[in-house]
Motif scaffolding. Structure first.
Motif, PDB file in Angstrom:
ATOM      1  N   LYS A   2       0.844  -1.185   0.000  1.00  0.00           N
ATOM      2  CA  LYS A   2       0.000   0.000   0.000  1.00  0.00           C
ATOM      3  C   LYS A   2       0.884   1.241   0.000  1.00  0.00           C
ATOM      4  N   ASN A   3       0.591   2.175  -0.930  1.00  0.00           N
ATOM      5  CA  ASN A   3       1.269   3.450  -0.944  1.00  0.00           C
ATOM      6  C   ASN A   3       0.311   4.449  -1.551  1.00  0.00           C
ATOM      7  N   GLY A   4      -0.764   4.692  -0.815  1.00  0.00           N
ATOM      8  CA  GLY A   4      -1.824   5.509  -1.361  1.00  0.00           C
ATOM      9  C   GLY A   4      -2.424   4.820  -2.555  1.00  0.00           C
ATOM     10  N   GLU A   5      -2.653   5.572  -3.620  1.00  0.00           N
ATOM     11  CA  GLU A   5      -3.242   4.986  -4.809  1.00  0.00           C
ATOM     12  C   GLU A   5      -2.185   4.406  -5.737  1.00  0.00           C
ATOM     13  N   ASP A   6      -0.985   4.922  -5.621  1.00  0.00           N
ATOM     14  CA  ASP A   6      -0.005   4.640  -6.649  1.00  0.00           C
ATOM     15  C   ASP A   6       0.821   3.399  -6.394  1.00  0.00           C
ATOM     16  N   SER A   7       0.775   2.831  -5.160  1.00  0.00           N
ATOM     17  CA  SER A   7       1.544   1.620  -4.889  1.00  0.00           C
ATOM     18  C   SER A   7       0.839   0.427  -5.470  1.00  0.00           C
ATOM     19  N   GLY A   8       1.530   0.328  -6.264  1.00  0.00           N
ATOM     20  CA  GLY A   8       0.944  -0.736  -6.999  1.00  0.00           C
ATOM     21  C   GLY A   8       0.152  -1.882  -6.274  1.00  0.00           C
ATOM     22  N   HIS A 320      -5.066  -2.030 -14.113  1.00  0.00           N
ATOM     23  CA  HIS A 320      -4.638  -0.637 -14.259  1.00  0.00           C
ATOM     24  C   HIS A 320      -3.759  -0.468 -15.500  1.00  0.00           C
ATOM     25  N   GLN A 321      -2.765  -1.333 -15.628  1.00  0.00           N
ATOM     26  CA  GLN A 321      -1.860  -1.248 -16.768  1.00  0.00           C
ATOM     27  C   GLN A 321      -2.578  -1.595 -18.068  1.00  0.00           C
ATOM     28  N   TYR A 322      -3.465  -2.563 -17.999  1.00  0.00           N
ATOM     29  CA  TYR A 322      -4.216  -2.973 -19.180  1.00  0.00           C
ATOM     30  C   TYR A 322      -5.063  -1.823 -19.708  1.00  0.00           C
ATOM     31  N   ARG A 363      -5.471  -1.742  -9.823  1.00  0.00           N
ATOM     32  CA  ARG A 363      -4.159  -2.329  -9.532  1.00  0.00           C
ATOM     33  C   ARG A 363      -4.281  -3.656  -8.779  1.00  0.00           C
ATOM     34  N   ASN A 364      -5.391  -3.858  -8.093  1.00  0.00           N
ATOM     35  CA  ASN A 364      -5.584  -5.079  -7.312  1.00  0.00           C
ATOM     36  C   ASN A 364      -6.475  -6.092  -8.027  1.00  0.00           C
ATOM     37  N   VAL A 365      -6.721  -5.855  -9.299  1.00  0.00           N
ATOM     38  CA  VAL A 365      -7.455  -6.804 -10.141  1.00  0.00           C
ATOM     39  C   VAL A 365      -6.487  -7.276 -11.219  1.00  0.00           C
TER      40      VAL A 365
END
Length: 515
Positions: A2-8, A320-322, A363-365
């Motif tokens: 966890k790093n806010g929204e950006d941690s992957g 997220h990357q997709y 990011r968590n999917v």
């Protein structure tokens, strides 16, 4: 990360493998013949190893079903393989020894009808005739319990067979008579069994049999030894970084020849009480989860540092990357992805033991493969397991938990909330899949969450979205969490929308695109 929204189970059956090399059965016997572990030191070739594993599995099955007094299962096994009547466990005890001890008459008759050796000798040294003459009653009984303990002892976190250095002290001890099934029946005072075995020519050496064995246990159940991983088994020689956060990193590594994802806590934080507490909480949750749309937990390193959590490696990367690469998805592709997410979440939300994810975001999917066939929900570091007493109960839990851009308004406001916070996050992800950009993408994450808490919602701009799909999304992000539908209802609605979309146009373009 966890790093806010950006941690992957008690003791498992210890079986004797080829060449008197001990192995431990680490799985519950089943009619399907699940193979237990085979000692890596057995020295057999690959073909022999397969054959040996099958033999040990069948041995485990017949001993187990005999103990359970399951005569039909025993009979079926003997019909398939008559030689199993001579099966032996690590201590040379046959199925007839087990049946005699417990007085299982039907099972004993079945075994005897299949030519069981009524005078088969076990390896227990527990009658009271010693080479050094008679001792007191208590000394040999103590010796026996020592033997039992060494045979069934736990080694580290796993149950295993005794090692040479742990057994030599009693193997060279007093030479005591071996026991026959009749001695077991006599020691356990099973009169009918005694008569049956004598009728078939049974002999008795001593009076005690092996009835002083430890109390029988329920079927073997998974315990720590099923998932505790020795860190030396993890190969990081060609590892690649998948993600990084403030508490650790996620790496692609290799475990027993298989690519895996490893969440590794930073060594500097391995002694941090809150970090280790969160880590163990995630492990305890993942151990319980089994579903096609939930990332599969494989093991963890909890006894050494750094702490590590091992899950299956999904080659497709995260959603997220997709979405970053693909932009907006065709409605049918978005629906297909939404169905996978909803199935996984419906499983997590099943009452009474509800798991609230609390950080559902792209990011968590994760995508199963590069073809984007299926999705799985992962990363349960912020998840909360609660026992629901009433379907309408709400709970006081940590506010501002998760990622701001996908956060439900009640969480942002530090209000009481329930599992419907995940439904809100699901709606925001569904919106992002349809529109090709995050909700309120022109705002910083915190400001976006603040706007949501003030009652604002992102606007639909994409064309060709089915009206019912828009309506479902709006219901899922409703300000009143009690009016958000549960995931089981979401699944039904998505299936109907999918059918309606398919019937509207049968062209191939309406099927999920392959990347």
């Amino acid at each position: 990360m966890k790093n806010g929204e950006d941690s992957g189970i008690g003791s498992l059956p210890i079986l004797q493998a080829k060449g008197n090399k001990p192995v431990s059965c680490a799985t519950s016997p089943s009619s399907s013949g699940t193979s237990p572990c085979v000692s890596p030191s057995s020295g057999v070739g690959s073909t022999d190893r397969v054959r040996e594993k099958a033999r040990v599995s069948r041995t485990s099955l017949i001993l187990w079903h005999t103990h359970q007094n399951d005569v039909s299962a025993v009979r079926k096994l003997l019909e398939e393989d008559p030689s199993l009547v001579k099966a032996r466990d690590y201590d040379n005890r046959t199925p007839l020894h087990v049946a005699a001890l417990h007085g299982w008459m039907e099972v004993a008759l079945c075994l005897l009808d299949n030519n069981a050796d009524v005078n088969a000798q076990d390896r227990w040294h527990n009658t009271f005739i010693l080479k050094n003459g008679m001792r007191s009653f208590y000394q040999p009984l103590s010796d026996f319990f020592l033997c039992s303990f060494l045979t069934l002892t736990f080694h580290g976190p796993c149950l295993g067979a005794p090692r040479k250095d742990e057994t030599h002290q009693w193997r060279n001890g007093p030479e005591i008579m071996l026991c026959m099934p009749l001695a077991d029946a006599e020691g356990a005072k099973k009169k009918n069994m005694i008569d049956l075995l004598k009728k078939h020519g049974g002999s008795s050496f001593g009076q005690s049999g092996s009835h002083f064995e430890p109390k029988q246990v329920p079927p073997p159940l998974p315990n720590k030894c099923d998932w505790e991983v020795d860190p030396s088994e993890l190969d990081f020689s060609s590892s690649t970084l998948i993600g990084k956060g403030s508490f650790g990193e996620i790496l692609k590594a290799c475990w027993r020849g298989t690519p895996v994802a490893v969440k590794r806590i930073l060594p500097s934080l391995s002694d941090d009480r809150l970090v280790t507490q969160d880590f163990r909480h995630e492990v305890n949750l993942l151990v319980k989860l089994r579903h096609p749309n939930i990332v599969q937990f494989l093991g963890a390193v909890t006894q050494r540092k750094p702490l590590m959590l091992i899950t299956e490696y999904l080659r497709g990367g995260d959603l997220h990357q997709y979405l970053k690469e693909k932009g907006s998805l065709h409605p049918l592709t978005a629906i297909s992805f939404a169905l996978d997410m909803a199935r996984g979440m419906a499983y997590l939300h099943n009452e009474p033991n509800v798991i609230i994810h609390r950080d559902l975001k792209p990011r968590n999917v994760l995508l199963v493969n590069s073809s984007a066939d299926h999705l799985k929900v992962g990363d349960f570091g912020l998840s909360k397991l609660i026992k629901v007493q009433n379907s309408h109960d709400v709970y006081k839990m940590t506010g501002e938990t998760g990622s701001y851009r996908y956060m439900a308004p009640e969480v942002f406001r530090h209000r009481k909330y329930d599992k419907k916070v995940d439904v809100f996050s699901f709606a925001m992800i569904l919106y992002e899949m349809l529109e090709g950009e995050p909700p309120f993408s022109n705002f910083e994450p915190y400001e976006a969450a603040k706007r949501v808490a003030e009652g604002h919602r992102p606007m639909f701009r994409a064309k060709g979205i089915h009206p019912d799909l828009k309506k479902l999304t709006e219901e899922c992000w409703h300000a009143d969490m009690s009016r958000r539908p549960p995931f089981l209802d979401i699944l039904k609605a998505l299936e109907k929308i999918r059918e309606a979309t398919l019937s509207a146009d049968h062209s191939p373009a309406y099927f999920p695109a392959k990347s």
